[in-house]
Design a protein around this motif. Sequence first.
Motif, PDB file in Angstrom:
ATOM      1  N   VAL A  92       0.861  -1.187   0.000  1.00 48.26           N
ATOM      2  CA  VAL A  92       0.000   0.000   0.000  1.00 48.26           C
ATOM      3  C   VAL A  92       0.891   1.229   0.000  1.00 48.26           C
ATOM      4  O   VAL A  92       1.852   1.324   0.770  1.00 48.26           O
ATOM      5  CB  VAL A  92      -0.916   0.010   1.255  1.00 48.26           C
ATOM      6  CG1 VAL A  92      -1.663   1.317   1.359  1.00 48.26           C
ATOM      7  CG2 VAL A  92      -1.867  -1.159   1.217  1.00 48.26           C
ATOM      8  N   ARG A  93       0.591   2.154  -0.893  1.00 50.47           N
ATOM      9  CA  ARG A  93       1.394   3.377  -1.017  1.00 50.47           C
ATOM     10  C   ARG A  93       0.570   4.534  -0.442  1.00 50.47           C
ATOM     11  O   ARG A  93      -0.577   4.731  -0.820  1.00 50.47           O
ATOM     12  CB  ARG A  93       1.768   3.612  -2.470  1.00 50.47           C
ATOM     13  CG  ARG A  93       2.659   2.479  -3.007  1.00 50.47           C
ATOM     14  CD  ARG A  93       2.859   2.552  -4.500  1.00 50.47           C
ATOM     15  NE  ARG A  93       3.556   3.742  -4.924  1.00 50.47           N
ATOM     16  CZ  ARG A  93       4.872   3.905  -4.939  1.00 50.47           C
ATOM     17  NH1 ARG A  93       5.652   2.921  -4.526  1.00 50.47           N
ATOM     18  NH2 ARG A  93       5.427   5.012  -5.356  1.00 50.47           N
ATOM     19  N   LEU A  94       1.190   5.262   0.471  1.00 49.10           N
ATOM     20  CA  LEU A  94       0.536   6.394   1.127  1.00 49.10           C
ATOM     21  C   LEU A  94       1.368   7.649   0.948  1.00 49.10           C
ATOM     22  O   LEU A  94       2.585   7.566   0.763  1.00 49.10           O
ATOM     23  CB  LEU A  94       0.382   6.101   2.627  1.00 49.10           C
ATOM     24  CG  LEU A  94      -0.467   4.892   3.019  1.00 49.10           C
ATOM     25  CD1 LEU A  94      -0.347   4.636   4.510  1.00 49.10           C
ATOM     26  CD2 LEU A  94      -1.912   5.113   2.622  1.00 49.10           C
ATOM     27  N   PRO A  95       0.725   8.816   1.056  1.00 44.48           N
ATOM     28  CA  PRO A  95       1.504  10.059   1.014  1.00 44.48           C
ATOM     29  C   PRO A  95       2.529  10.069   2.151  1.00 44.48           C
ATOM     30  O   PRO A  95       2.245   9.619   3.266  1.00 44.48           O
ATOM     31  CB  PRO A  95       0.448  11.155   1.219  1.00 44.48           C
ATOM     32  CG  PRO A  95      -0.834  10.536   0.799  1.00 44.48           C
ATOM     33  CD  PRO A  95      -0.712   9.067   1.148  1.00 44.48           C
ATOM     34  N   PHE A  96       3.723  10.587   1.839  1.00 45.40           N
ATOM     35  CA  PHE A  96       4.799  10.602   2.826  1.00 45.40           C
ATOM     36  C   PHE A  96       4.352  11.194   4.154  1.00 45.40           C
ATOM     37  O   PHE A  96       4.656  10.660   5.215  1.00 45.40           O
ATOM     38  CB  PHE A  96       6.008  11.373   2.274  1.00 45.40           C
ATOM     39  CG  PHE A  96       7.102  11.534   3.287  1.00 45.40           C
ATOM     40  CD1 PHE A  96       7.878  10.451   3.668  1.00 45.40           C
ATOM     41  CD2 PHE A  96       7.349  12.761   3.887  1.00 45.40           C
ATOM     42  CE1 PHE A  96       8.879  10.581   4.619  1.00 45.40           C
ATOM     43  CE2 PHE A  96       8.354  12.903   4.833  1.00 45.40           C
ATOM     44  CZ  PHE A  96       9.115  11.812   5.195  1.00 45.40           C
ATOM     45  N   LEU A  97       3.632  12.301   4.133  1.00 45.68           N
ATOM     46  CA  LEU A  97       3.255  12.972   5.378  1.00 45.68           C
ATOM     47  C   LEU A  97       2.202  12.208   6.178  1.00 45.68           C
ATOM     48  O   LEU A  97       1.984  12.503   7.353  1.00 45.68           O
ATOM     49  CB  LEU A  97       2.789  14.403   5.089  1.00 45.68           C
ATOM     50  CG  LEU A  97       3.888  15.305   4.531  1.00 45.68           C
ATOM     51  CD1 LEU A  97       3.345  16.687   4.209  1.00 45.68           C
ATOM     52  CD2 LEU A  97       5.064  15.403   5.484  1.00 45.68           C
ATOM     53  N   VAL A  98       1.571  11.208   5.588  1.00 44.62           N
ATOM     54  CA  VAL A  98       0.613  10.364   6.323  1.00 44.62           C
ATOM     55  C   VAL A  98       1.377   9.340   7.171  1.00 44.62           C
ATOM     56  O   VAL A  98       0.950   8.985   8.276  1.00 44.62           O
ATOM     57  CB  VAL A  98      -0.367   9.667   5.359  1.00 44.62           C
ATOM     58  CG1 VAL A  98      -1.193   8.607   6.070  1.00 44.62           C
ATOM     59  CG2 VAL A  98      -1.272  10.703   4.695  1.00 44.62           C
ATOM     60  N   TRP A  99       2.516   8.874   6.662  1.00 43.59           N
ATOM     61  CA  TRP A  99       3.284   7.860   7.379  1.00 43.59           C
ATOM     62  C   TRP A  99       3.676   8.269   8.804  1.00 43.59           C
ATOM     63  O   TRP A  99       3.463   7.486   9.737  1.00 43.59           O
ATOM     64  CB  TRP A  99       4.531   7.454   6.584  1.00 43.59           C
ATOM     65  CG  TRP A  99       4.225   6.480   5.486  1.00 43.59           C
ATOM     66  CD1 TRP A  99       4.252   6.715   4.143  1.00 43.59           C
ATOM     67  CD2 TRP A  99       3.827   5.115   5.641  1.00 43.59           C
ATOM     68  NE1 TRP A  99       3.899   5.584   3.450  1.00 43.59           N
ATOM     69  CE2 TRP A  99       3.642   4.579   4.347  1.00 43.59           C
ATOM     70  CE3 TRP A  99       3.612   4.283   6.735  1.00 43.59           C
ATOM     71  CZ2 TRP A  99       3.256   3.258   4.125  1.00 43.59           C
ATOM     72  CZ3 TRP A  99       3.239   2.974   6.523  1.00 43.59           C
ATOM     73  CH2 TRP A  99       3.055   2.482   5.236  1.00 43.59           C
ATOM     74  N   PRO A 100       4.235   9.473   9.020  1.00 43.58           N
ATOM     75  CA  PRO A 100       4.596   9.829  10.402  1.00 43.58           C
ATOM     76  C   PRO A 100       3.398   9.836  11.355  1.00 43.58           C
ATOM     77  O   PRO A 100       3.521   9.454  12.515  1.00 43.58           O
ATOM     78  CB  PRO A 100       5.194  11.237  10.279  1.00 43.58           C
ATOM     79  CG  PRO A 100       5.594  11.375   8.859  1.00 43.58           C
ATOM     80  CD  PRO A 100       4.672  10.498   8.065  1.00 43.58           C
ATOM     81  N   ILE A 101       2.261  10.238  10.847  1.00 43.70           N
ATOM     82  CA  ILE A 101       1.054  10.251  11.683  1.00 43.70           C
ATOM     83  C   ILE A 101       0.690   8.826  12.081  1.00 43.70           C
ATOM     84  O   ILE A 101       0.436   8.538  13.254  1.00 43.70           O
ATOM     85  CB  ILE A 101      -0.106  10.947  10.941  1.00 43.70           C
ATOM     86  CG1 ILE A 101       0.225  12.429  10.729  1.00 43.70           C
ATOM     87  CG2 ILE A 101      -1.413  10.780  11.702  1.00 43.70           C
ATOM     88  CD1 ILE A 101      -0.689  13.138   9.752  1.00 43.70           C
ATOM     89  N   LEU A 102       0.674   7.919  11.100  1.00 43.43           N
ATOM     90  CA  LEU A 102       0.352   6.516  11.396  1.00 43.43           C
ATOM     91  C   LEU A 102       1.381   5.878  12.326  1.00 43.43           C
ATOM     92  O   LEU A 102       1.025   5.141  13.251  1.00 43.43           O
ATOM     93  CB  LEU A 102       0.270   5.715  10.101  1.00 43.43           C
ATOM     94  CG  LEU A 102      -0.941   5.956   9.223  1.00 43.43           C
ATOM     95  CD1 LEU A 102      -0.829   5.132   7.933  1.00 43.43           C
ATOM     96  CD2 LEU A 102      -2.227   5.616   9.961  1.00 43.43           C
ATOM     97  N   LEU A 103       2.651   6.160  12.073  1.00 42.17           N
ATOM     98  CA  LEU A 103       3.702   5.574  12.905  1.00 42.17           C
ATOM     99  C   LEU A 103       3.598   6.036  14.355  1.00 42.17           C
ATOM    100  O   LEU A 103       3.696   5.232  15.284  1.00 42.17           O
ATOM    101  CB  LEU A 103       5.075   5.923  12.340  1.00 42.17           C
ATOM    102  CG  LEU A 103       5.429   5.313  10.987  1.00 42.17           C
ATOM    103  CD1 LEU A 103       6.760   5.848  10.497  1.00 42.17           C
ATOM    104  CD2 LEU A 103       5.445   3.801  11.048  1.00 42.17           C
TER     105      LEU A 103
END
Length: 181
Positions: A92-103
């Motif tokens: 699954v590919r997500l916008p870069f700035l979404v990753w820190p929020i999820l992490l």
Amino acid sequence: MKIGLVRHFKVTRGFPKEKLLSARELDRWLDEYDLSDVEIAPVDLGDTQWKRCYVSPLSRARTTAETIYSGELIELEGLREVRPDPILQSDVRLPFLVWPILLRLAWFINHNSQTEGQADVEKRASDVLDEILARDEQEVLIVSHGGIMMFLRKELLRRGFSGPKFGYAENGTLYTFEKKP
């Protein structure tokens, strides 16, 4: 006793050029970030004569410490950055700035994907300070990372030190904590 906390210099590795990243691509970018060069900048260490310097083993912290402190550096694994693990192991590919929020969310709720939770990092910060304070040195400099510094600050205050407030520490800035005898 004084303890100075310094976050490493700003990293030169910019954000990924790709708009969408998979977990694997994010991991690769994080590895590149960990190995990135830093932008050397002046640091005001005040008028304190720092007697000892403890540093994270990551190169950005080590380079910063070598630049601002002329004595022996003592690497402590416990000063390593907090790095949450990706919760999605698919393509699954997500916008870069979404990753820190999820992490961070996964980390804060102690999701089972995380190898180190908040309680683990609190204990790590406490253990690091136990080791440093056991040496009974008076002016100690610690060069580390923004995430672990928040926990070190909290632990220093719990142990009776006074010092400045900071949300996320600025790169190359000294934060001095003091405990009166």
